[in-house]
Design a protein around this motif. Sequence first.
Motif, PDB file in Angstrom:
ATOM      1  N   ALA A   1     -10.107  10.662  12.278  1.00  0.00           N
ATOM      2  CA  ALA A   1      -9.799   9.104  12.756  1.00  0.00           C
ATOM      3  C   ALA A   1     -10.001   8.585  11.171  1.00  0.00           C
ATOM      4  O   ALA A   1      -9.201   7.518  10.963  1.00  0.00           O
ATOM      5  CB  ALA A   1     -11.024   8.467  13.370  1.00  0.00           C
ATOM      6  N   VAL A   2     -10.678   9.163  10.409  1.00  0.00           N
ATOM      7  CA  VAL A   2     -10.554   8.393   8.865  1.00  0.00           C
ATOM      8  C   VAL A   2      -9.027   8.731   8.126  1.00  0.00           C
ATOM      9  O   VAL A   2      -8.613   7.703   7.555  1.00  0.00           O
ATOM     10  CB  VAL A   2     -11.766   8.939   8.031  1.00  0.00           C
ATOM     11  CG1 VAL A   2     -11.653   8.428   6.610  1.00  0.00           C
ATOM     12  CG2 VAL A   2     -13.097   8.375   8.384  1.00  0.00           C
TER      13      VAL A   2
ATOM     14  N   ALA B   1      -6.464   9.044   9.897  1.00  0.00           N
ATOM     15  CA  ALA B   1      -5.450   8.324  10.335  1.00  0.00           C
ATOM     16  C   ALA B   1      -5.479   6.758  10.110  1.00  0.00           C
ATOM     17  O   ALA B   1      -4.613   6.129   9.994  1.00  0.00           O
ATOM     18  CB  ALA B   1      -5.700   8.245  12.175  1.00  0.00           C
ATOM     19  N   SER B   2      -6.861   6.412   9.727  1.00  0.00           N
ATOM     20  CA  SER B   2      -7.051   4.847   9.264  1.00  0.00           C
ATOM     21  C   SER B   2      -6.452   4.996   7.710  1.00  0.00           C
ATOM     22  O   SER B   2      -5.785   3.683   7.454  1.00  0.00           O
ATOM     23  CB  SER B   2      -8.220   4.517   9.319  1.00  0.00           C
ATOM     24  OG  SER B   2      -8.985   5.224   8.335  1.00  0.00           O
TER      25      SER B   2
ATOM     26  N   LEU C   1      -2.765   4.440   8.547  1.00  0.00           N
ATOM     27  CA  LEU C   1      -2.619   3.035   9.172  1.00  0.00           C
ATOM     28  C   LEU C   1      -2.767   1.959   8.114  1.00  0.00           C
ATOM     29  O   LEU C   1      -1.526   1.225   7.986  1.00  0.00           O
ATOM     30  CB  LEU C   1      -3.816   2.807  10.194  1.00  0.00           C
ATOM     31  CG  LEU C   1      -3.473   1.279  11.024  1.00  0.00           C
ATOM     32  CD1 LEU C   1      -2.191   1.225  11.627  1.00  0.00           C
ATOM     33  CD2 LEU C   1      -4.526   1.202  11.937  1.00  0.00           C
ATOM     34  N   LEU C   2      -3.414   2.202   7.123  1.00  0.00           N
ATOM     35  CA  LEU C   2      -3.379   1.349   5.796  1.00  0.00           C
ATOM     36  C   LEU C   2      -1.992   1.367   5.114  1.00  0.00           C
ATOM     37  O   LEU C   2      -1.354   0.468   4.652  1.00  0.00           O
ATOM     38  CB  LEU C   2      -4.356   2.010   4.882  1.00  0.00           C
ATOM     39  CG  LEU C   2      -4.582   1.090   3.684  1.00  0.00           C
ATOM     40  CD1 LEU C   2      -4.858  -0.468   4.052  1.00  0.00           C
ATOM     41  CD2 LEU C   2      -5.772   1.249   2.916  1.00  0.00           C
TER      42      LEU C   2
ATOM     43  N   PHE D   1      -3.471  10.717  16.335  1.00  0.00           N
ATOM     44  CA  PHE D   1      -3.539   9.305  15.893  1.00  0.00           C
ATOM     45  C   PHE D   1      -2.541   8.728  15.212  1.00  0.00           C
ATOM     46  O   PHE D   1      -1.912   7.760  15.201  1.00  0.00           O
ATOM     47  CB  PHE D   1      -4.996   9.120  15.329  1.00  0.00           C
ATOM     48  CG  PHE D   1      -5.941   8.836  16.113  1.00  0.00           C
ATOM     49  CD1 PHE D   1      -5.946   8.245  17.328  1.00  0.00           C
ATOM     50  CD2 PHE D   1      -7.306   9.234  15.735  1.00  0.00           C
ATOM     51  CE1 PHE D   1      -6.777   8.292  17.996  1.00  0.00           C
ATOM     52  CE2 PHE D   1      -8.457   9.393  16.662  1.00  0.00           C
ATOM     53  CZ  PHE D   1      -8.080   8.522  17.806  1.00  0.00           C
TER      54      PHE D   1
ATOM     55  N   LEU E   1       0.371   6.054  15.990  1.00  0.00           N
ATOM     56  CA  LEU E   1       0.614   4.772  15.043  1.00  0.00           C
ATOM     57  C   LEU E   1       1.904   4.641  14.606  1.00  0.00           C
ATOM     58  O   LEU E   1       2.565   3.695  14.561  1.00  0.00           O
ATOM     59  CB  LEU E   1      -0.366   5.017  13.945  1.00  0.00           C
ATOM     60  CG  LEU E   1      -1.949   4.721  14.414  1.00  0.00           C
ATOM     61  CD1 LEU E   1      -2.707   5.126  13.054  1.00  0.00           C
ATOM     62  CD2 LEU E   1      -2.454   3.264  14.828  1.00  0.00           C
TER      63      LEU E   1
END
Lengths: 232, 85
Positions: free
Chosen positions: A136-137, A139-140, A143-144, A219, A223
Amino acid sequence: MIRRAVVLALVLAMGAIFATLLAGYAPDGDLNLTARYYADRTAPDIGSANIVTAIIVTYRGLDTLGEVTVLFLSATIVGLVLAGGRRRETAQRPPVPVGELLTTGSRFLVPLIMLLGVYVFVNGHLTPGGGFQGGAVVASGVLLMLLADPLKHFSHRLIAAVESVAGFAYVVIGVLGLVLAGGFLDNRILPLGELGALASAGAIPLIYSLVGLKVGAEFSSMLASLSETEEL
Amino acid sequence: MLAMTLLLCVAMIGAALVAIRTDGLPVSILAAGLLSLLASVVFLVLASPDVAMTEAAIGSGLTTFLFFFVLGRVRSGEREGGEHD
């Protein structure tokens, strides 16, 4: 008016349920039978410093495989639904001008976030966290990148390759456990090593890294397709 | 420790109220992210660092980012819609 009264009555009923739960709560003095087994046997049998990881990856490894499958199915369904939408044309003006702060900040932060994600899933057997959190980290971080540059194009073939190779290797390691050690997803196919070392706990670091890569890829693919679809 | 937990819970309720009562959507998203962050601290106080990590990574990190991303998409759609009128 009647709706408000009904809502109020429901909230009060919920409050009554929680109040009785709270009133009847007494913390356990010692661990129950299952917890005692995990607490006592993890270090000698599994060799993992983090008991939660030993439970998730080895004792309840089949459940984790199921969870990964559920996540894979949801990523597939998101892709399937979005495939019907209109693709964004490649050369197009940015939808909203992105601020200087976000662009510069993301250049600095994205490598650090990715590094943290990889650290979390590689050290899953030593420190809190593991494949799901690390993925998840990662994937964030992706996303950033998408926030800073909405027109950025990710290679879907690369993401799909990472995802499928990780998933396949996960199942192969599980079957190897069945052949070489005590059962499906048994971590003792590799030496247990010294408790607390990075290369310890048998196959757990390998399995959790694969889970982390798979979760991160799933993820990220969700996205990226969300970002590339113009409208449904 | 009890006082800190109670303070965290009060702050969580406050953040939740801000999230649903405020007018601006960005403030609302930030308040929801703050709520998740405080929840992860509460999980840490309750001695479950793995759950705290999940809450911080998914609830506070990924979801907040995702909401901002979607908000940007909705706003750009609104802007395009305005141009056609």
